[in-house]
Design a protein around this motif. Structure first.
Motif, mmCIF file in Angstrom:
data_model
loop_
_atom_site.group_PDB
_atom_site.id
_atom_site.type_symbol
_atom_site.label_atom_id
_atom_site.label_comp_id
_atom_site.label_asym_id
_atom_site.label_seq_id
_atom_site.Cartn_x
_atom_site.Cartn_y
_atom_site.Cartn_z
ATOM 1 N N HIS A 34 0.786 -1.235 0.000
ATOM 2 C CA HIS A 34 0.000 0.000 0.000
ATOM 3 C C HIS A 34 0.821 1.291 0.000
ATOM 4 C CE1 HIS A 34 -3.258 -2.737 0.880
ATOM 5 N NE2 HIS A 34 -2.670 -3.099 2.006
ATOM 6 N N GLN A 37 1.695 3.498 -3.515
ATOM 7 C CA GLN A 37 0.710 4.389 -4.141
ATOM 8 C C GLN A 37 0.663 5.765 -3.470
ATOM 9 O OE1 GLN A 37 -3.309 2.968 -3.642
ATOM 10 N NE2 GLN A 37 -3.171 2.960 -1.424
ATOM 11 N N GLU A 110 -2.212 2.923 5.766
ATOM 12 C CA GLU A 110 -3.011 1.708 5.557
ATOM 13 C C GLU A 110 -3.831 1.468 6.820
ATOM 14 O OE1 GLU A 110 -0.239 -1.751 5.233
ATOM 15 O OE2 GLU A 110 1.238 -0.246 4.718
ATOM 16 N N ASP B 167 -10.575 2.632 -5.543
ATOM 17 C CA ASP B 167 -10.269 1.216 -5.795
ATOM 18 C C ASP B 167 -9.575 0.524 -4.637
ATOM 19 O OD1 ASP B 167 -10.876 1.865 -8.576
ATOM 20 O OD2 ASP B 167 -8.872 2.791 -8.554
ATOM 21 N N ASN B 168 -9.117 1.283 -3.663
ATOM 22 C CA ASN B 168 -8.364 0.640 -2.582
ATOM 23 C C ASN B 168 -9.015 0.934 -1.240
ATOM 24 O OD1 ASN B 168 -6.510 -0.283 -0.720
ATOM 25 N ND2 ASN B 168 -4.753 0.303 -1.957
#
Lengths: 299, 234
Positions: A34, A37, A110, B167-168
């Protein structure tokens, strides 16, 4: 390497344990899926070292969080590595688990995965205790142990801290941002230390053993803890939880209206609270034994 | 949604839930079953008092009513952000609550939870996330932190975070994201009494959330990591 605080997670774990064997080595590249990005750097161990080794003849499973990587924060992979270690312990039945905690809590990049991971960690830890394997927390890193990891630490059988270490839920900066500098001045280092530091936690009973900032001191205290739990209950029991309920309820009625840590220490029987900061761990423990007596119940 | 409205819909056969300083406790009838209710209301912050009150209620159920299911109703804005709570060791109080819930599980109490309004960070870890089965109402808010605050801390613009969140499910708020990640077993849409009955029938005390997150595609790595650690050679 002498100082626990200055050592890296990998140095701590390999100096504490003999024949340390790491699981999921950095060369296997279990990295966070994660962080990329969000253009954040990744680490090949995702900020935690896990594996097994020996301590004074006992077979130990251990995890060490690396404060140098995102403050030891718990992300998906980081959390799952520790959960996996605890699940493996249910199968392999080591003599004890050592958690070398250093973490600000959930990793915000995250956040959802981190939050769920912390709860999985709590459940797995308590399952391990239920089969009779003691979990010992070592807390001596410069980032302290906060957020979800502050809760995890108090789910263990014993918390060993150095006086430099800190243990809590919300960091002072978070409280100051939410409720103002009058509520908690995060730049008042002495107040921060009196509120979350090792000696205060020991005096309240949330840390059961205070050591000085040496890897060897942590090692000796961990060996002692493992020996103690050979003859003590490791699993949760109704009696231990009722005792904890009473202890926490008494703490609230005795200290719930006292805003200054010095006054709490004084009401516990400490004669000169202002001088506590000057004592080393051994002097402190001796002095407390004389002035206050036995402290705290096993969590 | 307030808890009275929820309770009226959830428990057509009746309930006896008391509210005291935003702490909920009592019982409810579900078919032939009597279940215990523990929870919070009005997005209350979890401070030392309410953590202790919930722990006490859970222990009491274990002591007096062996095996009775425990239903946790979640509505909290998270842990209380006060110096006093830190000084008293709020993390120990919250851990105590979590341990009491885990102990109930170990004594064969099925632990069910429903996020009926808000569930934020620390308040969620020691309530809904300790349950065997955690559900949420579709309009509930679940998060660690909102996107504006996250943008400040991660130094990624809010626009970019919003775009990525499409999308995440890993950082953006909302029950759908927690569902995808395995943190929620389901979202309760229409027939609440039916959903509750079904949940009480499908008891499992195994923590299957990592596997569920992988299956639903929201948390693909955790289960693989857990399996790799278990299978790692010495």
């Amino acid at each position: 390497m002498k100082s626990y605080l200055e050592a890296t997670a990998r140095q701590r774990i390999s100096s504490l344990l003999e024949n340390f064997k790491e699981y999921l080595k950095p060369s296997e590249e279990w990295i966070s899926p994660h962080l990329g990005q969000l253009d954040a750097a990744v680490s090949f161990d995702d900020g935690v070292v896990i594996g097994e080794g020996k301590l004074n003849g006992s077979r130990i499973f251990a995890a060490a969080q690396e404060g140098g990587f995102m403050g030891g924060a718990v992300g998906e992979v980081h959390g799952a590595k520790i959960v996996g270690l605890l699940k493996r312990a249910l199968i392999d039945k080591p003599d004890a688990i050592l958690l070398l905690v250093e973490s600000g809590g959930v990793r915000l990049h995250e956040a959802n995965a981190g939050l769920i991971a912390v709860s999985e960690l709590m459940r797995a830890l308590l399952e391990v205790r239920a089969v009779g394997i003691p979990v010992i927390v070592l807390n001596g890193g410069s980032n302290g142990c906060f957020g979800g990891m502050g809760i995890v630490a108090c789910c263990a059988n014993r918390v060993i801290m150095s006086e430099e270490a800190r243990l809590g839920m919300s960091g002072p900066e978070v409280i100051e941002t939410a409720n103002g500098v009058e509520e908690f001045d995060s730049r008042d280092r002495a107040l921060v230390w009196r509120t979350t530091g090792g000696k205060h936690r020991y005096l309240l009973g949330d840390c059961q053993f205070l050591v000085d900032d040496k890897i060897e001191s942590f090692r000796v205290a961990a060996i002692q803890a493992i020996a103690d739990f050979k003859t003590q209950d490791v699993a949760l029991t109704m009696e231990s939880l009722e005792a904890e309920q009473k202890m926490l309820s008494d703490r609230l009625s005795k200290f719930g209206k006292i805003p200054e840590p010095f006054d709490i220490w004084r009401s516990l029987g400490v004669q000169e609270p202002e001088k506590i900061a000057l004592l080393d761990a051994q002097e402190f423990m001796t002095m407390i034994q004389m002035q206050v007596g036995a402290i705290g119940a096993t969590p | 949604m307030n808890w009275q409205e929820l309770a009226a819909k959830l428990f057509p056969e009746g309930h006896q839930i008391q509210e005291s300083a935003h702490f909920l406790s009592g019982t409810a009838k579900v078919g032939s079953l009597e279940i215990a209710i523990v929870g919070t209301s009005h997005h209350t912050p979890i401070g030392v008092e309410i953590a202790l009150a919930q722990a006490k209620a859970v222990l009491e159920v274990v002591r007096k009513f062996p095996g009775r299911p425990i239903f946790i109703l979640v509505d909290t804005e998270g842990q209380r952000l006060r110096h006093r709570d830190e000084l008293l060791g709020i993390n120990r109080y919250m851990a105590h609550l979590a341990k009491c819930i885990e102990f109930a599980r170990q004594k064969n109490h099925f632990i069910l939870a429903l996020v009926y309004d808000q569930a934020l960070s620390g308040g969620f870890i020691t309530s809904g996330l300790m349950a065997d089965a955690c559900f949420a109402m579709p309009n509930s808010a679940i998060r660690v932190m909102g996107l504006p605050a996250m943008a400040r801390i991660t130094k990624v613009t809010e626009e970019r975070l919003t775009a990525l969140a499409q999308d995440n499910p890993v950082f953006a708020p909302g029950p759908k994201n927690y569902l995808k990640m395995g943190g929620l077993l389901g979202i309760w849409e229409n027939d609440l009494p039916r959903a509750l009955l079904d949940a009480l029938k499908n008891k499992s005390s195994q923590d299957g959330r990592a596997a569920l997150g992988a299956q639903r595609g929201g948390r693909t790595r955790a289960q693989k990591v857990i399996e790799a650690v278990i299978g790692a050679s010495k």
